[in-house]
Design a protein around this motif. Structure first.
Motif, PDB file in Angstrom:
ATOM      1  N   UNK A  52       0.829  -1.452  -0.148  1.00 13.78           N
ATOM      2  CA  UNK A  52       0.028   0.163   0.318  1.00 13.78           C
ATOM      3  C   UNK A  52       1.006   1.220   0.062  1.00 13.78           C
ATOM      4  N   UNK A  53       1.958   0.893   0.153  1.00 12.20           N
ATOM      5  CA  UNK A  53       3.036   2.255   0.055  1.00 12.20           C
ATOM      6  C   UNK A  53       3.414   2.363  -0.954  1.00 12.20           C
ATOM      7  N   UNK A  54       3.523   4.169  -1.288  1.00 11.53           N
ATOM      8  CA  UNK A  54       4.721   3.912  -2.605  1.00 11.53           C
ATOM      9  C   UNK A  54       6.044   3.383  -2.655  1.00 11.53           C
ATOM     10  N   UNK A  85      -3.317  12.919   0.708  1.00 14.18           N
ATOM     11  CA  UNK A  85      -3.295  11.495   1.124  1.00 14.18           C
ATOM     12  C   UNK A  85      -2.697  10.532   1.627  1.00 14.18           C
ATOM     13  N   UNK A  86      -0.919  10.900   1.715  1.00 11.35           N
ATOM     14  CA  UNK A  86       0.026   9.903   2.694  1.00 11.35           C
ATOM     15  C   UNK A  86      -0.119   9.698   4.049  1.00 11.35           C
ATOM     16  N   UNK A  87      -1.183   8.463   4.439  1.00 11.01           N
ATOM     17  CA  UNK A  87      -2.253   8.785   5.698  1.00 11.01           C
ATOM     18  C   UNK A  87      -1.017   8.809   7.214  1.00 11.01           C
ATOM     19  N   UNK A  88       0.406   7.405   6.145  1.00  9.33           N
ATOM     20  CA  UNK A  88       1.183   7.496   7.844  1.00  9.33           C
ATOM     21  C   UNK A  88       1.688   9.127   8.059  1.00  9.33           C
ATOM     22  N   UNK A  89       2.125  10.131   7.121  1.00 12.31           N
ATOM     23  CA  UNK A  89       2.558  11.716   7.596  1.00 12.31           C
ATOM     24  C   UNK A  89       1.280  11.655   8.726  1.00 12.31           C
ATOM     25  N   UNK A  90      -0.067  11.535   8.511  1.00  9.53           N
ATOM     26  CA  UNK A  90      -1.021  12.253   9.492  1.00  9.53           C
ATOM     27  C   UNK A  90      -1.347  11.585  10.477  1.00  9.53           C
ATOM     28  N   UNK A 128      -6.433  -3.912   0.442  1.00 11.45           N
ATOM     29  CA  UNK A 128      -6.655  -3.390   1.888  1.00 11.45           C
ATOM     30  C   UNK A 128      -7.848  -4.643   2.017  1.00 11.45           C
ATOM     31  N   UNK A 129      -8.235  -5.080   1.297  1.00  7.79           N
ATOM     32  CA  UNK A 129      -9.832  -5.720   1.564  1.00  7.79           C
ATOM     33  C   UNK A 129     -10.005  -6.555   3.066  1.00  7.79           C
ATOM     34  N   UNK A 130      -8.150  -6.890   3.722  1.00 11.62           N
ATOM     35  CA  UNK A 130      -8.190  -7.849   4.750  1.00 11.62           C
ATOM     36  C   UNK A 130      -7.935  -6.756   6.008  1.00 11.62           C
TER      37      UNK A 130
END
Length: 740
Positions: free
Chosen positions: A468-470, A600-605, A683-685
């Motif tokens: 799920x990461x860049x 949309x980079x949720x890790x930073x947020x 990402x479904x799981x």
């Protein structure tokens, strides 16, 4: 140290990866020009054409034009058979086809990325050999030689017979000179010795002729059922374990005999599992309590020394396996653990998830690169210890009982009196290719190529299908931590940190090197500090923490002052800001740039959201307001997805009861975002687990059923996250089933 990798594996690994890591398999195959060459153990392949045979070696020309020399003994039997045919050397050099417009040139980082980003092929077992064992009426016992060249099939009735077969041809090698009932059977590593037991004796046979060599009565003339049986890999011993927990060890050449007294049970929850090491010197045996007995055979005086296996968790094993350098156990909490010998000390790994399967058989491959687990409903999980890749192959005939072969990728089962030998060739899946490529470049100190690869990753914002990461994050992740559970060769943490500093010294402008070195400094600092509250940190730990965080900030500062820092650099920068307790004014300009570039980079947020919690000096409700503002500014469905991910990130900092009320977060929006995220197969799981978890907290049965329905494939049904205990997960399922 290679920890059990045989010479063929090491050679082909280096030939196929280290020497041509960016070129292997990238150019299209020409009709009739190339063929697949496979190592003797089946773990490594390369596409190449035959050039010539030189004595006991063969010269191959890969698609890239690289010539490699391989010992014939390191090749598979199929390749050795191919070499017996007259294949002339090529008289003229092969002309490579022109590269299509827009297609990356072979052998470049761009070509590697294109290959890794391709869809992964389906993974399933395929038949290798199936043949009838007539005149046997059925097959009740199967024993396979460690090299998988011969198999012993036994019919367990009063007139039962035992036959030895050639696995490659399906031809009968011999019939053992015995009939009748039996308990266990075993073949030696090379398939030349067979051992069969019944309640009164243990018989040793020449497997090539079928003749009885020796018959050993059970100790004291007792009738003993044999639960486990193995012939040592050096063919010097056989070792048997009885139902009364006695160990019988006898020499095959000198007849030396050792019979232990019964091994006492320490607890009252015993299970029928044992595992005998390949040299018959180490045994794992159920102890009746969470810590299995680890038994060592001592030559002089002949005795068994018993020590509990150091298992921290209070779980009960269901299966076990031994190899020269690895012990592994599977447990009743649907996990497995293993212990790897590093310099005489065993390092513990686990718990590792078995994806909801109760394991009843484990196999560690002869090269110690694979652990295979056979669970209930005949589900198989293959763990590649060199890449941390987990495979869940589709099984043939799921209603039939299966047995994993010694290689870890083979499967044996019977249909009446037909023996079925199937094999799963580990696919060159994107993640495995990527791990091998990146880690080999780093191990070989190919820093210029790594910088070129990093530039390609930064230029391509799309993620690989397996993460799920860049792409740049994936590159750093593969360099940041020991990718292989067996270690990245000699590159343990200190060595990897040293090489990262060397890379930065050679190219101070390298963005990837600076991010990696800063990451190592941060990890070093938190390791010195510990994870407890401030009043638990020692003075020495605090000083080391501060020094490491300062070094990380100074290393990363040039990247953050550039025009376009990567998202991963911002994530590290926010970690440093959290560690140094920056105020809002100091953090604000970086946060504004980050949000504009990577909304949309949720890790930073997530790092900012955590920093705003009251435990780190934030105001009550500030975290919830920040998460809402991020979701609103991103907007639409993507905003809901980011919102849901951030809720999942911070939920562990709140009490389970009344989580949404306490945090002020929006339950409906969270589930809306998780439902949208579930449409992404990768990402479904994640979405299903959190959706079921949050709906369970609110006792929202309709939404809980909706997310439970997403568990459509039981092989990927359950991950521990976000469940804080087995009870919480089971309690939610019980409520879902009966409303209790």
């Amino acid at each position: 140290m290679a920890y059990g990798r045989r010479a063929s594996v090491v050679f082909l690994a280096r030939a196929a990866i280290a020497l041509a890591i960016l070129a292997r398999g990238i150019v299209p195959l020409g009709a009739g020009e190339l063929r697949t060459w496979t190592s003797a153990d089946g773990r490594f392949t390369t596409q190449a054409e035959l050039v010539e045979i030189k004595g006991d070696q063969v010269v191959l020309k890969q698609a890239s034009g690289n010539a490699i020399t391989v010992p014939i003994s390191a090749l598979s039997q199929t390749d050795r058979d191919f070499l017996t045919k007259p294949v002339p050397a090529k008289e003229a050099p092969k002309v490579e086809p022109p590269v299509a417009k827009g297609e990356p040139k072979a052998g470049t980082p761009a070509a590697l990325i294109a290959r890794v980003a391709a869809e992964d092929p389906p993974f399933a077992y395929e038949p290798v050999k199936e043949f009838s064992t007539a005149p046997q009426r059925r097959i009740d016992r199967i024993a396979v030689s460690r090299d998988e060249t011969r198999v012993l099939t036994c019919c367990n009735d009063t007139a039962g017979t035992c036959f030895v077969w050639n696995l490659a041809t399906g031809e009968k090698v011999s019939q053992l000179d015995r009939t009748g009932l039996l308990d266990r059977a075993a073949l030696s590593k090379d398939g030349k010795i067979a051992v069969v037991t019944d309640r009164t004796k243990i018989e040793v046979f020449n497997a090539l002729s079928g003749k009885l060599v020796r018959s050993d009565p059970m100790p004291d003339g007792a009738e003993l059922k044999i639960e486990d049986l193995r012939i040592s890999d050096d063919s010097q011993w056989y070792c048997a374990i009885t139902h009364t927990r006695r160990v019988l060890r006898r020499g095959l050449t000198d007849g030396r005999t050792f019979a232990s007294p019964p091994i006492a049970m320490r607890g009252d929850r015993g299970g029928p599992f044992t595992a005998i090491g390949p040299l018959a010197r180490t045994i794992l045996m159920d102890s009746g309590d969470p810590k299995p007995d680890l038994l060592f055979f001592r030559e002089s005086p002949a005795r068994m020394q018993s020590d509990p296996l150091p298992v921290a968790e209070k779980v009960f094993p269901t299966a076990a396996a031994c190899s020269p350098n690895i012990w592994s156990i599977a447990t009743d909490d649907l996990n497995y653990y293993f212990y790897i010998n590093r310099g005489g000390k065993y390092q513990h790994f686990g718990p590792m998830d078995t994806r909801g399967s109760l394991i009843r058989q484990m196999v560690i491959s002869s090269n110690e690169g694979i652990i295979s687990l056979l669970g209930d409903a005949n589900r198989v999980q293959i763990v590649d210890l060199f890449t941390n890749q987990n495979y869940f192959p589709l099984l043939p005939y799921p209603h039939l009982e299966k047995q994993i072969g010694p290689s870890g990728v083979s499967l044996f089962f019977a249909q009446g009196n037909k023996l079925c030998y199937w094999q799963a060739v580990l696919p060159k899946q994107g993640r495995a290719i990527w791990v091998h490529a990146v880690t080999t470049l780093f191990a070989d100190k190919q820093y210029a190529l790594l910088d070129e690869l990093a530039d390609e990753c930064l230029a391509d914002p799309e993620r690989f299908p397996f993460t799920e990461s860049p792409k740049f994050d994936s590159l750093i992740d593969n360099l940041d931590s020991p990718i292989s559970m067996k270690g990245l060769g000699p590159l343990e943490f200190g060595q990897r940190q040293k090489q990262a500093n060397e890379w930065l010294a050679k190219n101070p402008k390298s963005v990837a090197a600076r991010v990696l070195v800063a990451r190592f400094h941060v990890a070093e600092g938190w390791d010195a500090r510990g994870s407890g509250f401030a009043d638990t940190v020692t003075r020495e730990g605090a000083e080391k923490f501060q020094a490491s965080i300062t070094a990380a900030r100074e290393t990363l500062a040039p990247v953050m002052e550039s025009d376009n820092p990567p998202a991963r650099a911002y994530s590290l920068w926010f970690t440093i800001a959290k560690a140094e307790s920056w105020d809002g004014a100091r953090l604000a300009p970086y946060l504004a740039r980050f949000f504009k570039r990577y909304p949309t980079y949720h890790k930073g947020h997530a790092l900012i959201a955590e920093r705003l919690l009251p435990r780190w000096g934030g105001d009550e409700g500030e975290t919830g307001r920040y998460i809402q503002s991020v979701g609103d500014q991103v907007g639409g469905e993507q905003g809901d997805i980011v919102y849901a991910r951030l809720v999942a990130d911070v939920h562990r900092y709140y009490s389970r009861t009344g989580f949404f009320e306490e945090s002020g977060l929006d339950y409906d929006r969270t589930l809306r975002g998780l439902a949208a995220l579930a449409r992404d197969e990768f990402s479904r799981n994640f979405a299903a687990n959190y959706g079921l978890y949050f709906a369970g907290l609110k006792r929202d049965r309709e939404q809980a059923l909706r997310f439970a329905d997403l568990f459509e494939d039981t092989r990927f049904g359950w991950l521990r996250r976000p469940w804080r205990s087995d009870y919480a997960y089971e309690n939610t399922l019980r409520w879902l089933d009966d409303g209790s």
